[in-house]
Every structure is written in C-alpha cells, then in structure tokens.
Design an enzyme around this catalytic site. Structure first.
Site, PDB file in Angstrom:
ATOM      1  N   SER A   1      -1.128  -7.237  -7.403  1.00  0.00           N
ATOM      2  CA  SER A   1      -0.327  -8.177  -6.582  1.00  0.00           C
ATOM      3  C   SER A   1      -0.550  -9.577  -7.120  1.00  0.00           C
ATOM      4  O   SER A   1      -1.542  -9.835  -7.809  1.00  0.00           O
ATOM      5  CB  SER A   1      -0.823  -8.103  -5.131  1.00  0.00           C
ATOM      6  OG  SER A   1      -0.280  -9.157  -4.368  1.00  0.00           O
TER       7      SER A   1
ATOM      8  N   TYR B   1      -7.264  -7.334   1.614  1.00  0.00           N
ATOM      9  CA  TYR B   1      -6.193  -6.900   0.715  1.00  0.00           C
ATOM     10  C   TYR B   1      -6.358  -7.543  -0.667  1.00  0.00           C
ATOM     11  O   TYR B   1      -6.329  -6.869  -1.696  1.00  0.00           O
ATOM     12  CB  TYR B   1      -4.839  -7.259   1.332  1.00  0.00           C
ATOM     13  CG  TYR B   1      -3.661  -6.909   0.461  1.00  0.00           C
ATOM     14  CD1 TYR B   1      -3.308  -5.583   0.240  1.00  0.00           C
ATOM     15  CD2 TYR B   1      -2.907  -7.913  -0.153  1.00  0.00           C
ATOM     16  CE1 TYR B   1      -2.228  -5.261  -0.580  1.00  0.00           C
ATOM     17  CE2 TYR B   1      -1.830  -7.596  -0.970  1.00  0.00           C
ATOM     18  CZ  TYR B   1      -1.494  -6.269  -1.173  1.00  0.00           C
ATOM     19  OH  TYR B   1      -0.427  -5.950  -1.980  1.00  0.00           O
TER      20      TYR B   1
HETATM   21  N1  LIG Z   1       5.805  -5.491  -0.833  1.00  0.00           N
HETATM   22  C1  LIG Z   1       5.166  -6.518  -1.346  1.00  0.00           C
HETATM   23  O1  LIG Z   1       5.448  -7.711  -1.023  1.00  0.00           O
HETATM   24  C2  LIG Z   1       4.069  -6.308  -2.363  1.00  0.00           C
HETATM   25  C3  LIG Z   1       3.604  -7.429  -3.074  1.00  0.00           C
HETATM   26  C4  LIG Z   1       2.594  -7.247  -4.014  1.00  0.00           C
HETATM   27  C5  LIG Z   1       2.076  -5.976  -4.249  1.00  0.00           C
HETATM   28  N2  LIG Z   1       2.548  -4.904  -3.536  1.00  0.00           N
HETATM   29  C6  LIG Z   1       1.943  -3.597  -3.815  1.00  0.00           C
HETATM   30  O2  LIG Z   1       2.977  -2.685  -4.162  1.00  0.00           O
HETATM   31  C7  LIG Z   1       2.519  -1.344  -3.922  1.00  0.00           C
HETATM   32  C8  LIG Z   1       3.646  -0.560  -3.261  1.00  0.00           C
HETATM   33  O3  LIG Z   1       3.909  -1.147  -1.998  1.00  0.00           O
HETATM   34  P1  LIG Z   1       5.391  -1.344  -1.442  1.00  0.00           P
HETATM   35  O4  LIG Z   1       5.624  -2.792  -1.287  1.00  0.00           O
HETATM   36  O5  LIG Z   1       6.355  -0.536  -2.196  1.00  0.00           O
HETATM   37  O6  LIG Z   1       5.166  -0.794   0.061  1.00  0.00           O
HETATM   38  P2  LIG Z   1       5.669   0.559   0.767  1.00  0.00           P
HETATM   39  O7  LIG Z   1       7.136   0.651   0.760  1.00  0.00           O
HETATM   40  O8  LIG Z   1       4.948   0.562   2.085  1.00  0.00           O
HETATM   41  O9  LIG Z   1       5.090   1.699  -0.162  1.00  0.00           O
HETATM   42  C9  LIG Z   1       3.756   2.112  -0.138  1.00  0.00           C
HETATM   43  C10 LIG Z   1       3.699   3.509  -0.716  1.00  0.00           C
HETATM   44  O10 LIG Z   1       2.332   3.916  -0.774  1.00  0.00           O
HETATM   45  C11 LIG Z   1       2.226   5.197  -0.160  1.00  0.00           C
HETATM   46  N3  LIG Z   1       0.889   5.328   0.405  1.00  0.00           N
HETATM   47  C12 LIG Z   1       0.245   4.480   1.233  1.00  0.00           C
HETATM   48  N4  LIG Z   1      -0.967   4.952   1.538  1.00  0.00           N
HETATM   49  C13 LIG Z   1      -1.099   6.126   0.860  1.00  0.00           C
HETATM   50  C14 LIG Z   1      -2.120   7.097   0.761  1.00  0.00           C
HETATM   51  N5  LIG Z   1      -3.273   6.959   1.419  1.00  0.00           N
HETATM   52  N6  LIG Z   1      -1.909   8.188  -0.016  1.00  0.00           N
HETATM   53  C15 LIG Z   1      -0.737   8.353  -0.679  1.00  0.00           C
HETATM   54  N7  LIG Z   1       0.262   7.455  -0.631  1.00  0.00           N
HETATM   55  C16 LIG Z   1       0.087   6.371   0.134  1.00  0.00           C
HETATM   56  C17 LIG Z   1       3.335   5.237   0.877  1.00  0.00           C
HETATM   57  O11 LIG Z   1       3.765   6.575   1.115  1.00  0.00           O
HETATM   58  P3  LIG Z   1       3.378   7.510   2.359  1.00  0.00           P
HETATM   59  O12 LIG Z   1       3.300   6.644   3.568  1.00  0.00           O
HETATM   60  O13 LIG Z   1       4.498   8.510   2.371  1.00  0.00           O
HETATM   61  O14 LIG Z   1       2.069   8.125   1.976  1.00  0.00           O
HETATM   62  C18 LIG Z   1       4.435   4.511   0.141  1.00  0.00           C
HETATM   63  O15 LIG Z   1       5.121   5.400  -0.706  1.00  0.00           O
HETATM   64  C19 LIG Z   1       1.257  -1.464  -3.081  1.00  0.00           C
HETATM   65  O16 LIG Z   1       0.131  -1.219  -3.886  1.00  0.00           O
HETATM   66  C20 LIG Z   1       1.272  -2.928  -2.632  1.00  0.00           C
HETATM   67  O17 LIG Z   1      -0.027  -3.427  -2.439  1.00  0.00           O
HETATM   68  C21 LIG Z   1       3.541  -5.038  -2.603  1.00  0.00           C
END
Ligand SMILES: NC(=O)c1ccc[n+]([C@@H]2O[C@H](COP(=O)([O-])OP(=O)(O)OC[C@H]3O[C@@H](n4cnc5c(N)ncnc54)[C@H](OP(=O)(O)O)[C@@H]3O)[C@@H](O)[C@H]2O)c1
Length: 276
Positions: free
Chosen positions: A144, A157
């Site tokens: 991130s 986080y």
């Molecule tokens: N959105 C932002 O602004 C942002 C910014 C910087 C970095 N990120 C990073 O991007 C990555 C993806 O996040 P996103 O923004 O796409 O959010 P998201 O839509 O909530 O996706 C998170 C994904 O992780 C899976 N997940 C969560 N806990 C899990 C577990 N214990 N085991 C297996 N799968 C798990 C969820 O699937 P299930 O619930 O089906 O398991 C979902 O597919 C994360 O690492 C996040 O920290 C996001």
C-alpha cells in the site's frame, strides 16, 4: 523486450473482489491462466466465469490464506492443472481504523497473520518451486502507499504493509541471481469493498459507499487501474508498482521531513475531530 504472458500461470489471493478480481481479469486478457483464492466461493465462481468468458482458464482454491498448507495447495493447483507456475500475487488483505493505544493483541495478531505472514508464506513457497523449476518467475505482493507513511488510526494496517514492502525489497536482491523478480504494489485509495470491511471491523457499522466520505473524488482510483499496472509490471518487471506519482512524492517528502509530516497530520486530525 517486454515479457510474453500468453499461457503463463499466476496464483492470485484475495481474488473474490476488488484489486484481486480485477487483476484476474486483466491477467486473463493478457492470455494468462489463473489460480484464484479467497474465502467466498460464490464470488470466486463469478470471477472465474468472467475469466473463462475472455477465453482463458481459471482454477479455484477456496479458503483462508492463514490455513496451514494453503500456499502449497495453490501452487500445486497451478502445476497440476496448468502444468507450470510463473507468478504469484499475494493480494488478500484488510484493514481497520483504531488508535494504537486501543489495539488488542488478538486484533494485531490477526491482521499480521492475514496481511503479512500468509503473504510471506506464499512468496516463500512459490520461490522454492520456481527455484526448483529453474525458469525464473515473478513474485508480487499487494502492499500500500501506507507502507511508506502512516495516518492516525492506521498503525496496525500500515505496520503490516511496511513489513511486506521490506520483505519484498530484500527478497528481490536475494532471488535476482535465480532470475526471480520480486515487486511490491502500492495502491492509493481504491474503490473496493476494503472500506466497507474496514468500517465494519472498526465498529462503524456497514455504511454504504466504498470509500471514506471525505476522500476527494479525483483521488480515488479504480481496481482496474491497479490491475493494469500489475500486468504492466508482469510484462516489464519493476521493484515497486505505483499508480499515483503525487502520493509517491508525498511519501518521499514525509520520510525526509517527519516533523513537517506530523504537523500536517495533526492539523488533519483536528479537522476530522471538529467534523465529527
Ligand atoms: N482499497 C484500497 O484503497 C487499498 C489501498 C492500498 C492497498 N490495498 C490492498 O489491496 C489488497 C486488496 O484489497 P482490495 O482493496 O481489493 O479490498 P477487497 O475488495 O476487500 O478485497 C480483499 C480480498 O481479500 C480477500 N481476503 C481477505 N481476508 C482473507 C483471508 N483471511 N483469506 C483469504 N482471502 C481473504 C477477500 O476475499 P474473501 O472475503 O472472499 O475471503 C477479498 O477477495 C489488500 O491487501 C489491501 O490492503 C487496498
């Protein structure tokens, strides 16, 4: 020369929504076969049918990334179903907002288990298999922008994301002689389910809207934008993937001038409190 991705195989965790799902589609469009992981089967099946719709192949490994042995199962699936492994994207993760003084040991352990230990486990397992294949490969982790600086209420986080980014940086040097490239991905605010999950875990209910209300619209990116940057990096490997030059520059300034960063963040915190 950009790397050819046709028929290469990638394992993606957290592929049931957001950045992981968008990356699965983008990789499939580039001709890659995908092994997809997350806990929610129905959502994963939808992503898999989208992948097949664009003419590629998908295999699902359903489960929590913290389950013992699941990294090995994902990589076995790539090799058994598609005959090879070329890349992994350790993307599963979540966040919540809580003052550092209020962080419980169990909350801290859980977020490190999912965001850090499980991601490192997948990269280690993949690295061992890629070394054995002796054909090179690419390991990516979704960190991130908050790996490089933090915000009030985000210490847990940010700590997981900074830890991920350091492991990637060290592994990149260690694995370079094996032609295995390691990249960390540093998205800024991205419109996904992330913020709904975060609000729920932070005790803020399940408010509608995918990003915090005070975030300027121009600042919010789509998961497809991150996914395109990831595929670009698979074609032309680079140490870090950023989708905002401005935030990358801000991160640099905050590192060099921490007192200035504190001043700005204290002002922002005061404003937030007044707005509450
Ligand atoms: N959105 C932002 O602004 C942002 C910014 C910087 C970095 N990120 C990073 O991007 C990555 C993806 O996040 P996103 O923004 O796409 O959010 P998201 O839509 O909530 O996706 C998170 C994904 O992780 C899976 N997940 C969560 N806990 C899990 C577990 N214990 N085991 C297996 N799968 C798990 C969820 O699937 P299930 O619930 O089906 O398991 C979902 O597919 C994360 O690492 C996040 O920290 C996001």
């Amino acid at each position: 020369m950009p790397r050819e991705l046709g028929d290469k195989v990638i394992v993606i965790t957290g592929a049931s929504s957001g950045i992981g799902a968008a990356t699965a589609f983008e990789c499939a469009r580039a001709g890659m076969k995908v092994v997809l992981n997350a806990r929610r089967l129905e959502q994963l099946q939808e992503v898999a049918s989208g992948v097949r719709h664009v003419g590629s192949e998908a295999h699902l490994v359903v489960g929590d990334v913290t389950e013992p042995g699941i990294s090995g199962r994902m990589i076995d699936a790539a090799q058994e179903q598609f005959g090879r492994l070329d890349a992994v994207f350790a993307n599963a993760g979540y966040g919540y907002q809580r003052a550092a003084v209020d962080l419980g040991r169990d909350d801290l352990r859980r977020i490190f288990d999912v965001n850090f230990f499980a991601a490192v486990d997948l990269l280690q397992e993949a690295a061992r298999r890629l070394i054995a294949q002796n054909r090179g490969g690419h390991l990516l982790m979704c960190s991130s922008c908050l790996a490089k600086f933090t915000l009030p209420q985000n210490s847990a986080y940010s700590a997981t994301k900074a830890a991920q980014s350091h492991v990637c940086a060290a592994m990149r040097i260690e694995l370079a002689p094996r032609a295995i490239y390691v990249s960390s991905v540093h998205p800024v605010t991205t419109a996904t389910e992330f913020f709904e999950v975060s609000r729920r875990l932070s005790g803020g209910g399940t408010a509608q809207g995918s990003v915090p209300g005070h975030t300027p619209k121009w600042f919010v990116q789509s998961p497809q934008r991150v996914a395109r940057a990831v595929v670009k990096c698979l074609r032309r490997p680079r140490p870090e993937v950023w989708t905002s030059f401005t935030v990358r520059a801000v991160a640099g300034v905050m590192t060099v001038f921490p007192s200035f960063a504190d001043l700005i963040l204290r002002q922002a915190q005061k404003k937030d409190r007044k707005g509450m």
